[in-house]
Design an enzyme around this catalytic site. Sequence first.
Site, mmCIF file in Angstrom:
data_model
loop_
_atom_site.group_PDB
_atom_site.id
_atom_site.type_symbol
_atom_site.label_atom_id
_atom_site.label_comp_id
_atom_site.label_asym_id
_atom_site.label_seq_id
_atom_site.Cartn_x
_atom_site.Cartn_y
_atom_site.Cartn_z
ATOM 1 N N ARG A 57 0.734 -1.170 -0.141
ATOM 2 C CA ARG A 57 -0.240 0.009 0.054
ATOM 3 C C ARG A 57 0.912 1.127 -0.129
ATOM 4 O O ARG A 57 0.460 2.336 0.433
ATOM 5 C CB ARG A 57 -0.958 0.039 1.126
ATOM 6 C CG ARG A 57 -0.118 -0.026 2.350
ATOM 7 C CD ARG A 57 -1.123 0.220 3.804
ATOM 8 N NE ARG A 57 -0.402 -0.171 4.882
ATOM 9 C CZ ARG A 57 -0.978 -0.047 6.065
ATOM 10 N NH1 ARG A 57 -2.170 0.811 6.029
ATOM 11 N NH2 ARG A 57 -0.531 -0.402 7.362
ATOM 12 N N GLY B 54 -5.004 -1.597 -0.050
ATOM 13 C CA GLY B 54 -3.904 -0.560 -0.599
ATOM 14 C C GLY B 54 -4.041 0.778 0.182
ATOM 15 O O GLY B 54 -3.227 1.608 -0.251
ATOM 16 N N ARG C 153 15.042 -2.839 3.453
ATOM 17 C CA ARG C 153 14.592 -3.454 4.736
ATOM 18 C C ARG C 153 15.369 -4.727 4.701
ATOM 19 O O ARG C 153 16.043 -5.211 3.577
ATOM 20 C CB ARG C 153 12.956 -4.143 4.689
ATOM 21 C CG ARG C 153 12.175 -2.625 4.521
ATOM 22 C CD ARG C 153 10.977 -3.280 4.033
ATOM 23 N NE ARG C 153 10.145 -2.265 3.499
ATOM 24 C CZ ARG C 153 9.162 -1.665 4.112
ATOM 25 N NH1 ARG C 153 8.700 -2.096 5.313
ATOM 26 N NH2 ARG C 153 8.285 -0.688 3.623
ATOM 27 N N ASP D 230 10.678 -7.342 7.986
ATOM 28 C CA ASP D 230 10.331 -6.509 6.737
ATOM 29 C C ASP D 230 10.007 -5.235 7.438
ATOM 30 O O ASP D 230 9.893 -4.277 6.555
ATOM 31 C CB ASP D 230 9.061 -7.074 6.319
ATOM 32 C CG ASP D 230 7.953 -7.481 7.294
ATOM 33 O OD1 ASP D 230 8.036 -8.113 8.064
ATOM 34 O OD2 ASP D 230 6.816 -6.868 6.820
HETATM 35 P P1 AMP Z 1 3.009 -4.015 8.061
HETATM 36 O O1 AMP Z 1 2.338 -4.984 9.138
HETATM 37 O O2 AMP Z 1 2.166 -2.644 8.102
HETATM 38 O O3 AMP Z 1 4.472 -3.834 8.164
HETATM 39 O O4 AMP Z 1 2.228 -4.814 6.869
HETATM 40 C C1 AMP Z 1 3.055 -6.049 6.525
HETATM 41 C C2 AMP Z 1 2.456 -6.491 4.964
HETATM 42 O O5 AMP Z 1 1.239 -6.179 4.745
HETATM 43 C C3 AMP Z 1 3.183 -5.382 4.065
HETATM 44 O O6 AMP Z 1 3.715 -6.068 2.815
HETATM 45 C C4 AMP Z 1 2.231 -4.097 3.708
HETATM 46 O O7 AMP Z 1 2.472 -3.686 2.510
HETATM 47 C C5 AMP Z 1 1.016 -5.369 3.552
HETATM 48 N N1 AMP Z 1 -0.139 -4.314 3.977
HETATM 49 C C6 AMP Z 1 -0.395 -3.795 5.254
HETATM 50 N N2 AMP Z 1 -1.583 -3.102 5.320
HETATM 51 C C7 AMP Z 1 -2.068 -3.307 3.937
HETATM 52 C C8 AMP Z 1 -3.419 -2.761 3.317
HETATM 53 N N3 AMP Z 1 -4.208 -2.337 3.532
HETATM 54 N N4 AMP Z 1 -3.223 -3.169 1.718
HETATM 55 C C9 AMP Z 1 -2.413 -3.871 1.414
HETATM 56 N N5 AMP Z 1 -1.180 -4.197 1.775
HETATM 57 C C10 AMP Z 1 -1.313 -4.177 3.179
HETATM 58 MG MG MG Z 2 5.715 -3.141 7.128
#
Ligand code: AMP
Ligand code: MG
Length: 487
Positions: free
Chosen positions: A93, A126, A183, A252
Amino acid sequence: MKALDELTFDNRFARLGDAFSTHVLPEPLDEPRLVVVSNAAMALLDLDPAAAETPVFAELFGGHKLWAHAQPRAMVYSGHQFGGYSPQLGDGRGLLLGEVYNEAGEHWDLHLKGAGLTPYSRMGDGRAVLRSSIREFLACEALHALGIPSSRALCVIGSDTPVWREKQERGAMVLRLAHSHVRFGHFEYFYYTKKPEQHKELAEHVLSLHYPECMEQPEPYLAMFREIVERNAEMIAKWQAYGFCHGVMNTDNMSILGITFDFGPFAFLDDFDAHFICNHSDHEGRYSFSNQVPIGQWNLSALAQALTPFISVDALKEALGLYLPLYQAHYLDLMRRRLGLTTAEDDDQKLVEQLLKLMQNSGVDYTLFFRRLGDESAALAVTRLRDDFVDLAGFDAWAEQYKARVERDGECSEAQRRERMHAVNPLYILRNYLAQNAIAAAESGDYSEVRRLHEVLSKPFEEQLGMEQYAQRPPDWGKHLEISCSS
Ligand code: AMP
Ligand code: MG
């Protein structure tokens, strides 16, 4: 000063090609509007702060317009999430809009978070909601002001775009700045997918652009890994010293630059609690406050594994061995300074540990204790602070040791002590309830509270007239707020 259309782009990551990222255009937000801007971050791009008030600013950072030389890309990476390996993550996103140079020759990635669907969105939409965008913005800028390495945030753009989480909310975008968005998980991706050529290209990219001084060393990749270990040890020591809980230390979310990165359900401690878990999906407390230290090492080991094609296992192990002693040294140094000490004694670690235990048992406010300790002489301060403790005998015993230790540290006037201690002990931190108040107002269209809070937190060590309410312990409702992970 530059106008918005005068930014100079040089998109080095995009040039690595399609094995590393995919071209994706941002999906515009409906009725984009400026929620908050960081003038300090504007200055990093040589931008005139007045530019933030123009409609084109909200259009650029709300996904409606692009600079001619921007090359928006979604990066691919993977990572260990809560200890298990996820083979493909990536920018689900967020988009790297491009890399910009400022007049000082520094380069900054412009990353737009909440910019719509990408090939890596998996089940997500996204989008990012207003509340999480405000939290990320405030945290980046507040950490930076505390002297804790962090990605930066330029602005938050709000909108009318509906976004579904547990309820209907509104979409927002936050513009993140960092020297790199690589990362630990980038290295893991190319290692585990067995793409040695691209893996090498990535390593060369990071080494030459972000660790050029290591290229002079006999083993450049080993020197780079050592530096990453050192930076992580220092960053995590600062988190622990100031009570910052990241909440989602997946690989990540760990920056190759050793800066605080990717903010989710983070929190600053109010009452001191070593076992605090800020992420309510973290049922086992993997990322609890005190676990951040060993998890820092775990994450570095995961990176080390992904670097085995470039560095011998023995050398990697040796470099990993630097982490804990370096962490300890940085942490103790900071805590000594927080206690107003300028010299080192063997028992200082014990003095810190005993204090934290007493604070934990009595639920003492972590930030205010240290601030007040520096308000006056050691003897007067401990007398005043005594009332906050339940175990009075325990506190008295600690206070006696502390006063004696301060005396051995050497003569200094009360004014000197105050100046020295206040310079390292913030009065204002980003308490969850303060963020919550600002978010509630912003959700009803009033952005003044977010802006004021950002302003206050940009000078955390300076007492600011009329801002007493930002330096209080949380009210009862604000003590144990559960921060949703759905951001
Ligand atoms: P995070 O826990 O925010 O670090 O996200 C982990 C993974 O999920 C990453 O690849 C983000 O880009 C993806 N992600 C988190 N929220 C969304 C969303 N609302 N739409 C698409 N991908 C997401
Ligand atoms: Mg993340």
